[in-house]
Design a protein around this motif. Structure first.
Motif, PDB file in Angstrom:
ATOM      1  N   ASN A 165       5.011   6.808   0.266  1.00  0.00           N
ATOM      2  CA  ASN A 165       5.207   5.595   0.756  1.00  0.00           C
ATOM      3  C   ASN A 165       3.944   4.947   0.225  1.00  0.00           C
ATOM      4  OD1 ASN A 165       4.673   3.322   2.415  1.00  0.00           O
ATOM      5  ND2 ASN A 165       5.219   4.263   4.322  1.00  0.00           N
ATOM      6  N   LEU A 166       4.157   4.030  -0.779  1.00  0.00           N
ATOM      7  CA  LEU A 166       2.761   3.556  -1.452  1.00  0.00           C
ATOM      8  C   LEU A 166       1.888   2.437  -0.636  1.00  0.00           C
ATOM      9  CD1 LEU A 166       4.611   2.862  -5.107  1.00  0.00           C
ATOM     10  CD2 LEU A 166       3.377   4.836  -4.144  1.00  0.00           C
ATOM     11  N   ALA A 167       2.528   2.207   0.253  1.00  0.00           N
ATOM     12  CA  ALA A 167       1.599   1.359   1.422  1.00  0.00           C
ATOM     13  C   ALA A 167       0.449   2.372   1.953  1.00  0.00           C
ATOM     14  CB  ALA A 167       2.428   0.661   2.370  1.00  0.00           C
ATOM     15  N   GLY A 168       0.730   3.648   2.144  1.00  0.00           N
ATOM     16  CA  GLY A 168       0.036   4.464   2.524  1.00  0.00           C
ATOM     17  C   GLY A 168       0.991   5.173   3.743  1.00  0.00           C
ATOM     18  N   ASP A 169       0.557   6.473   3.568  1.00  0.00           N
ATOM     19  CA  ASP A 169       1.406   7.583   4.405  1.00  0.00           C
ATOM     20  C   ASP A 169       1.280   6.955   6.000  1.00  0.00           C
ATOM     21  OD1 ASP A 169       2.539   9.704   5.689  1.00  0.00           O
ATOM     22  OD2 ASP A 169       0.857  10.953   5.748  1.00  0.00           O
ATOM     23  N   GLY A 170       2.285   6.853   6.661  1.00  0.00           N
ATOM     24  CA  GLY A 170       2.276   6.417   8.148  1.00  0.00           C
ATOM     25  C   GLY A 170       2.102   5.012   8.483  1.00  0.00           C
ATOM     26  N   GLU A 171       2.286   4.179   7.033  1.00  0.00           N
ATOM     27  CA  GLU A 171       2.406   2.904   7.252  1.00  0.00           C
ATOM     28  C   GLU A 171       3.618   2.079   7.208  1.00  0.00           C
ATOM     29  OE1 GLU A 171      -0.520   0.844   7.371  1.00  0.00           O
ATOM     30  OE2 GLU A 171      -1.817   2.657   7.271  1.00  0.00           O
ATOM     31  N   GLY A 172       4.645   2.501   8.187  1.00  0.00           N
ATOM     32  CA  GLY A 172       5.855   2.069   8.358  1.00  0.00           C
ATOM     33  C   GLY A 172       6.856   2.455   7.358  1.00  0.00           C
ATOM     34  N   ASP A 173       7.973   1.819   7.308  1.00  0.00           N
ATOM     35  CA  ASP A 173       9.171   2.039   6.508  1.00  0.00           C
ATOM     36  C   ASP A 173       8.969   1.555   5.167  1.00  0.00           C
ATOM     37  OD1 ASP A 173      10.222  -0.560   6.052  1.00  0.00           O
ATOM     38  OD2 ASP A 173      10.946  -0.745   8.133  1.00  0.00           O
ATOM     39  N   ILE A 174       9.814   1.934   4.090  1.00  0.00           N
ATOM     40  CA  ILE A 174       9.615   1.817   2.893  1.00  0.00           C
ATOM     41  C   ILE A 174      10.560   0.649   2.337  1.00  0.00           C
ATOM     42  CG2 ILE A 174       8.731   3.926   2.203  1.00  0.00           C
ATOM     43  CD1 ILE A 174      12.398   3.402   1.859  1.00  0.00           C
ATOM     44  N   LEU A 175      11.188   0.131   3.302  1.00  0.00           N
ATOM     45  CA  LEU A 175      12.246  -0.945   2.918  1.00  0.00           C
ATOM     46  C   LEU A 175      11.750  -2.164   1.982  1.00  0.00           C
ATOM     47  CD1 LEU A 175      14.432  -0.883   6.029  1.00  0.00           C
ATOM     48  CD2 LEU A 175      14.996   0.474   3.997  1.00  0.00           C
ATOM     49  N   GLY A 176      10.413  -2.546   2.088  1.00  0.00           N
ATOM     50  CA  GLY A 176       9.845  -3.465   1.437  1.00  0.00           C
ATOM     51  C   GLY A 176       9.338  -3.065  -0.114  1.00  0.00           C
TER      52      GLY A 176
ATOM     53  N   GLU B  13       9.272   8.319  11.009  1.00  0.00           N
ATOM     54  CA  GLU B  13      10.541   7.668  11.435  1.00  0.00           C
ATOM     55  C   GLU B  13      11.421   7.305  10.520  1.00  0.00           C
ATOM     56  OE1 GLU B  13      10.976   7.001  14.587  1.00  0.00           O
ATOM     57  OE2 GLU B  13       9.059   6.750  15.647  1.00  0.00           O
ATOM     58  N   TYR B  14      12.711   6.944  10.690  1.00  0.00           N
ATOM     59  CA  TYR B  14      13.852   6.444   9.787  1.00  0.00           C
ATOM     60  C   TYR B  14      12.960   5.741   8.458  1.00  0.00           C
ATOM     61  CZ  TYR B  14      18.581   4.863   9.080  1.00  0.00           C
ATOM     62  OH  TYR B  14      19.994   4.726   8.603  1.00  0.00           O
ATOM     63  N   ARG B  15      13.548   6.148   7.257  1.00  0.00           N
ATOM     64  CA  ARG B  15      13.322   5.478   6.031  1.00  0.00           C
ATOM     65  C   ARG B  15      11.673   5.361   6.028  1.00  0.00           C
ATOM     66  NH1 ARG B  15      18.785   2.084   6.274  1.00  0.00           N
ATOM     67  NH2 ARG B  15      20.085   3.782   5.691  1.00  0.00           N
ATOM     68  N   THR B  16      10.761   6.312   6.233  1.00  0.00           N
ATOM     69  CA  THR B  16       9.542   5.967   6.214  1.00  0.00           C
ATOM     70  C   THR B  16       8.808   6.480   4.957  1.00  0.00           C
ATOM     71  OG1 THR B  16       8.760   7.829   7.837  1.00  0.00           O
ATOM     72  CG2 THR B  16       8.789   5.347   8.632  1.00  0.00           C
ATOM     73  N   GLY B  17       9.926   7.126   3.991  1.00  0.00           N
ATOM     74  CA  GLY B  17       9.379   7.662   2.862  1.00  0.00           C
ATOM     75  C   GLY B  17      10.594   7.933   1.859  1.00  0.00           C
TER      76      GLY B  17
ATOM     77  N   ASP C  73      -3.770   8.291   0.862  1.00  0.00           N
ATOM     78  CA  ASP C  73      -2.819   8.984   0.727  1.00  0.00           C
ATOM     79  C   ASP C  73      -1.455   8.507   0.840  1.00  0.00           C
ATOM     80  OD1 ASP C  73      -1.438  11.340   0.493  1.00  0.00           O
ATOM     81  OD2 ASP C  73      -1.891  12.153   2.533  1.00  0.00           O
ATOM     82  N   VAL C  74      -0.431   8.737  -0.359  1.00  0.00           N
ATOM     83  CA  VAL C  74       0.751   8.029  -0.405  1.00  0.00           C
ATOM     84  C   VAL C  74       1.700   8.797  -0.246  1.00  0.00           C
ATOM     85  CG1 VAL C  74      -0.141   5.957  -1.555  1.00  0.00           C
ATOM     86  CG2 VAL C  74       0.722   8.075  -3.051  1.00  0.00           C
ATOM     87  N   VAL C  75       1.581  10.058   0.442  1.00  0.00           N
ATOM     88  CA  VAL C  75       2.860  10.908   0.334  1.00  0.00           C
ATOM     89  C   VAL C  75       3.149  11.576   1.552  1.00  0.00           C
ATOM     90  CG1 VAL C  75       2.686  11.696  -2.070  1.00  0.00           C
ATOM     91  CG2 VAL C  75       1.808  13.165  -0.401  1.00  0.00           C
ATOM     92  N   LEU C  76       4.275  11.900   2.211  1.00  0.00           N
ATOM     93  CA  LEU C  76       4.258  12.395   3.342  1.00  0.00           C
ATOM     94  C   LEU C  76       4.043  13.891   3.523  1.00  0.00           C
ATOM     95  CD1 LEU C  76       5.652   9.810   3.587  1.00  0.00           C
ATOM     96  CD2 LEU C  76       7.563  10.786   4.793  1.00  0.00           C
ATOM     97  N   GLY C  77       3.679  14.500   4.583  1.00  0.00           N
ATOM     98  CA  GLY C  77       3.494  15.999   4.641  1.00  0.00           C
ATOM     99  C   GLY C  77       2.826  16.565   6.090  1.00  0.00           C
ATOM    100  N   TYR C  78       2.202  17.573   5.874  1.00  0.00           N
ATOM    101  CA  TYR C  78       1.577  18.104   7.058  1.00  0.00           C
ATOM    102  C   TYR C  78       0.303  18.348   6.929  1.00  0.00           C
ATOM    103  CZ  TYR C  78       6.417  19.080   9.177  1.00  0.00           C
ATOM    104  OH  TYR C  78       7.630  19.091   9.631  1.00  0.00           O
ATOM    105  N   ASP C  79      -0.560  18.681   8.155  1.00  0.00           N
ATOM    106  CA  ASP C  79      -1.803  19.032   7.848  1.00  0.00           C
ATOM    107  C   ASP C  79      -2.239  20.300   7.671  1.00  0.00           C
ATOM    108  OD1 ASP C  79      -3.329  16.365   8.515  1.00  0.00           O
ATOM    109  OD2 ASP C  79      -2.585  16.633  10.269  1.00  0.00           O
ATOM    110  N   SER C  80      -1.107  21.169   8.225  1.00  0.00           N
ATOM    111  CA  SER C  80      -1.593  22.470   7.926  1.00  0.00           C
ATOM    112  C   SER C  80      -0.237  23.354   7.460  1.00  0.00           C
ATOM    113  CB  SER C  80      -2.046  23.276   9.269  1.00  0.00           C
ATOM    114  OG  SER C  80      -0.993  23.232  10.222  1.00  0.00           O
ATOM    115  N   LEU C  81      -0.362  24.568   7.165  1.00  0.00           N
ATOM    116  CA  LEU C  81       0.729  25.548   6.523  1.00  0.00           C
ATOM    117  C   LEU C  81       1.821  25.571   7.505  1.00  0.00           C
ATOM    118  CD1 LEU C  81       1.762  27.045   4.043  1.00  0.00           C
ATOM    119  CD2 LEU C  81       0.620  28.970   5.182  1.00  0.00           C
TER     120      LEU C  81
END
Ligand code: GLA
Length: 391
Positions: A218-229, A346-350, A87-95
């Motif tokens: 976050n193309l590394a995967g949702d929750g895989e740190g910041d997107i600065l790389g 966290e800051y800049r994770t997407g 999964d490569v996008v940020l979001g929530y598990d439920s409504l």
């Protein structure tokens, strides 16, 4: 985009073998070489309106899930260079997460994506006051924009994928906007790994319209740190610098010799900390880029951006008919949101790549017009195209 590529057809012998083996398979297994779409419930709004979740899966196993609340894309599962789906996008598990606090994760944005100065503009000499929800400005459609309404949804099979058609009628006066607006947004997942958005609208009174999509990647995967790389290319020779409240100054400024020059791929983080007045205002990247459309007509797609994530090999290209692209580097994410699987954003994770007309166009005479008039049909198209590199 790989429009030219057509799905490889199995030979007749293989087809016979497949049909033979398929006897006794379930419908889903039978359909594994085609795109499919399935519906399930995603709960109810506090007003008791049911919200549905649609899962679109293409022939290669890519999966996009979207809900009728805000047209929100809740997950996008795409392979890395080793074929690992994530999964490569940020979001929530439920409504509930989306209802309680959503910085526009995954949502359709309207009627006007981005900011309108003081929420005020005039058309043909008449002044309109919109809801203000971002300091003294109007942002992303107001207090209850298109990201917070329940859309009707209809699944449709297409030749090379599946579509989900969202429709919503925005009443005259909603959030201060003039006229009744009929909006229609179609998500199509193709077997070429393209996720395509068609935005359409008609109105019975002159009104500004600027529809977009606000998925955080976050193309590394949702929750895989910041997107600065992530390495980013933006096909733009210029951008629209902003004031302290992120309203464009009206200037079209060349990116040459600035941290906004992404014409050659650059890691997002390589210059984000530079001593630049514009970056301080972001704070970070939160700016509209003026895309190089050259001779391309308003109805043709041009490459707007290309993002590669070096550790996974995932690549996303953005094509659009729009003149602008908002690159937002997740500067307002501050660790206060726990999203899917309890991941703290966290800051800049997407990051977001929002195709659009320029911010505050109704007040900027030198920007392309965003006013839709009765009898006209609004149409724009954007494609997020997924692939891999390396591996
Ligand atoms: C857009 C805006 C940003 C911010 C985000 C949501 O990208 O330009 O300033 O509002 O949406 O937090």
């Amino acid at each position: 985009m790989k429009n030219e590529r057509s799905p490889a057809g199995p030979s007749t012998l293989l087809t016979i073998l497949f049909l033979f083996l398929a006897v006794g398979c379930t419908d889903n297994q039978m359909n594994q070489d085609q795109a499919v779409i399935a519906k399930q419930s995603f709960g109810q709004t506090p007003e008791g309106v049911s919200v549905d979740l649609y899962t679109m899966t293409n022939a290669n196993g890519l999966e996009v899930r979207a809900i009728t609340y805000g047209g929100i894309i809740v997950s996008v599962r795409v392979p890395d260079a080793a074929g690992q789906l994530e999964d490569v996008v940020l979001g929530y598990d439920s409504l509930n997460g989306y209802l309680e606090q959503n910085p526009y994760f995954g949502a359709i944005i309207g009627r006007y994506g981005n900011r309108i100065d003081e929420g005020r503009f005039a058309i043909d000499g008449e002044t309109y006051q919109l809801a203000t929800n971002n300091g003294s400005n109007h942002l992303h459609g107001g207090v209850k924009g298109f990201d917070k309404v329940v859309w009707d949804a209809t699944p449709v099979d297409t030749k090379n994928g599946v579509s989900l058609v969202f429709t919503y009628t925005s009443p005259d006066g909603e959030e201060g906007y003039p006229g009744t607006l009929q909006a229609r947004v179609t998500y199509t997942l193709t077997n070429d790994d393209d996720l395509m958005f068609d935005y359409e609208a008609t109105t019975d009174r002159e009104t500004p319209v600027n529809l977009t999509q606000h998925t955080y990647f976050n193309l590394a995967g949702d929750g895989e740190g910041d997107i600065l790389g992530h390495e980013l290319m933006i096909n733009a020779d210029a951008f629209t610098p902003v004031d302290e409240t992120l309203i464009p100054l009206g200037e079209i400024r060349p990116v040459e010799n600035t941290p906004f020059d992404f014409r050659q791929p650059m890691p997002i983080g390589s210059r984000i900390g530079d001593d630049s007045k514009q970056l301080r205002r972001g704070p970070g990247y939160d700016h509209n880029f003026v895309l190089n459309r050259n001779e391309a007509g308003a109805d043709s797609l041009v490459l707007a951006a290309r993002v590669t994530e070096p550790t996974s090999g995932r690549v996303m290209e953005v094509y659009t008919t729009e003149p602008g692209l908002q690159f937002y580097s997740g500067n307002f994410l501050d660790g206060s949101i726990a999203g899917k699987n309890g991941v703290v954003y966290e800051y800049r994770t997407g990051f977001c790549l929002e195709t659009q007309h320029y911010p505050d166009s109704p007040n900027q005479p030198n920007f392309p017009s965003t006013i839709l008039r009765p009898g006209e049909r609004y149409f724009t198209r954007t494609v997020y195209s997924f692939s891999v590199e390396g591996g």
